[in-house]
Design an enzyme around this catalytic site. Structure first.
Site, mmCIF file in Angstrom:
data_model
loop_
_atom_site.group_PDB
_atom_site.id
_atom_site.type_symbol
_atom_site.label_atom_id
_atom_site.label_comp_id
_atom_site.label_asym_id
_atom_site.label_seq_id
_atom_site.Cartn_x
_atom_site.Cartn_y
_atom_site.Cartn_z
ATOM 1 N N MET A 94 5.980 -24.423 8.977
ATOM 2 C CA MET A 94 5.661 -24.904 7.630
ATOM 3 C C MET A 94 4.198 -24.602 7.300
ATOM 4 O O MET A 94 3.626 -25.177 6.372
ATOM 5 C CB MET A 94 5.938 -26.399 7.521
ATOM 6 C CG MET A 94 7.415 -26.734 7.738
ATOM 7 S SD MET A 94 7.929 -28.267 6.984
ATOM 8 C CE MET A 94 6.933 -29.431 7.889
ATOM 9 N N HIS B 154 1.125 -23.446 16.893
ATOM 10 C CA HIS B 154 1.952 -22.420 16.241
ATOM 11 C C HIS B 154 1.631 -21.029 16.803
ATOM 12 O O HIS B 154 2.525 -20.213 17.020
ATOM 13 C CB HIS B 154 1.672 -22.381 14.737
ATOM 14 C CG HIS B 154 1.926 -23.669 14.016
ATOM 15 N ND1 HIS B 154 0.909 -24.460 13.540
ATOM 16 C CD2 HIS B 154 3.070 -24.301 13.681
ATOM 17 C CE1 HIS B 154 1.413 -25.512 12.930
ATOM 18 N NE2 HIS B 154 2.727 -25.452 13.010
#
Ligand code: AMP
Length: 282
Positions: A27, A34
Site C-alpha cells: 500500500m 517492504h
C-alpha cells in the site's frame, strides 16, 4: 530499468511482454520492511512487479483509509535505490491512479472462511475479504510465479495461503521475516503516527514476546506457565490480543503443534501495533 504505470491498459500491455515474474503487493509509504521483499524478489526474478495501491475495501468505516500516508515520489526513489543494487533487472511499479482502475470489469468478492473470522478478522469484520479480493485481483492482473508477503502481517500471510489453495492459483507465496528497528520495533507505516515516547514504549511488545519465548524454552511442558504469564499481561487493556497459536492453522489448541506463532496486537492511542514471533516446541 524502472517503469511506472498507472492504468490497467498499460499494465495489460506490458505484462504480455514478460514471462516469469515475481510480485510484491503493497500500500506504499515504503520502508525497509517492504524493500526487503523487493530485494528477495529481485534475487529470484529478472522482472519484478511491485504494486502501490491503498485498497479501500480492506479498511473499515472508522479506519484510517483517508489519512493513510501516500508518498509515491519517495516510494519510487526507495525502489530505484534497491533496483540499482541489482544489475540487468526490471521493476514495473503499478501505482493505479484510482480505485476504479483496479476494479473495472471485476465485481467479485473473494472470501476465505474460518481463518478470516478470528483475531484480526474478529476485530476488523470484512477486513480479510478486502485483502483476499484485492490480492486475487492483482494476481489476476500480474500473473506472478511467486508473490512476496511479510510475516509481520502473519494472519494475512496465512489467509493468502488459504486463498491460493482455495482458488487453486499456480502461485507460490513467500513469507518474509519481519524487519525491525535496531531496538526491535517491527517496522510499520503506522509507526509514524507514534510520538518518540510512544515508540520507545512500543518496545514493550517485542520484549513481552521474547519473554514468552524464554518461558517456553522450546518445551511443550512449559505451555501452561506461558499461558499464566500471558493472562497476567492481558490485564493491561491495551492488548487487543496476545495469544499462542498453531503456526499454520492459527488454532488455539497447540498441544500437538511443533511450531507455534505468538501473535500480539497492542494499542497505543488509536494506533494498533502488530507483532509476532515463531517458536518451535518439543
Ligand atoms: P502494506 O503496505 O502495509 O500492505 O505491506 C505490504 C507488504 O509488506 C505486506 O506483505 C507486509 O506484511 C510487508 N511488510 C510490512 N512491514 C514489514 C516489515 N516490518 N517486515 C517485513 N515485511 C513487512
Amino acid at each position: 530499468m524502472l517503469k511506472v504505470i498507472q492504468t490497467l491498459e498499460e499494465l495489460q500491455q506490458i505484462r504480455d511482454t514478460h514471462q516469469r515474474i515475481g510480485f510484491v503487493p503493497t500500500m506504499g509509504n515504503l520502508h525497509a520492511g517492504h524493500i526487503s521483499l523487493l530485494h528477495q524478489a529481485l534475487l529470484d526474478f529478472d522482472v519484478v512487479y511491485f504494486s502501490i495501491f491503498v485498497n479501500p475495501k480492506q479498511f473499515g468505516p472508522n479506519e484510517d483509509f483517508e489519512r493513510y500516508p501516500r508518498t509515491l515520489e519517495n516510494d519510487l526513489s526507495l525502489i530505484d535505490e534497491e533496483l540499482n543494487k541489482h544489475s540487468q533487472k526490471t521493476v514495473v511499479v503499478f501505482a493505479p491512479k484510482s480505485t476504479e482502475e483496479v476494479y473495472q470489469n471485476f465485481n467479485k468478492t473473494i472470501k476465505v472462511s474460518g481463518i478470516t473470522d478470528i483475531l484480526e478478522g474478529a476485530i476488523r469484520p470484512g477486513h480479510f475479504d478486502g485483502v483476499t479480493t484485492v490480492v486475487y485481483r492483482l494476481f489476476e492482473l500480474t500473473q506472478p510465479s511467486k508473490a512476496y508477503f511479510g510475516l509481520k502481517d502473519y494472519q494475512q500471510w496465512a489467509v493468502i495461503n488459504a486463498m491460493v489453495k482455495q482458488e487453486k492459483l499456480p502461485i507460490e507465496i513467500v513469507g518474509m521475516p519481519i524487519k525491525r528497528s535496531p531496538e526491535g520495533l517491527a517496522l510499520s507505516s503506522r509507526n509514524q503516527y507514534l510520538s518518540a515516547t510512544e515508540k520507545s514504549e512500543a518496545l514493550y511488545i517485542i520484549k513481552t514476546l521474547r519473554r514468552i519465548d524464554k518461558i517456553l524454552d522450546g518445551k511443550r511442558t512449559n505451555i501452561e506457565l506461558a499461558r499464566s504469564f500471558i493472562n497476567e499481561q492481558l490485564k493491561d487493556s491495551q492488548w487487543d490480543y496476545l495469544t499462542m497459536r498453531d503456526h499454520l492453522t492459527l488454532d488455539e489448541n497447540i498441544s500437538h503443534s511443533s511450531k507455534i506463532t505468538i501473535l500480539a496486537v497492542y494499542r497505543m492511542g488509536t494506533t494498533r501495533l502488530l507483532d509476532n514471533i515463531q517458536v518451535e516446541l518439543k
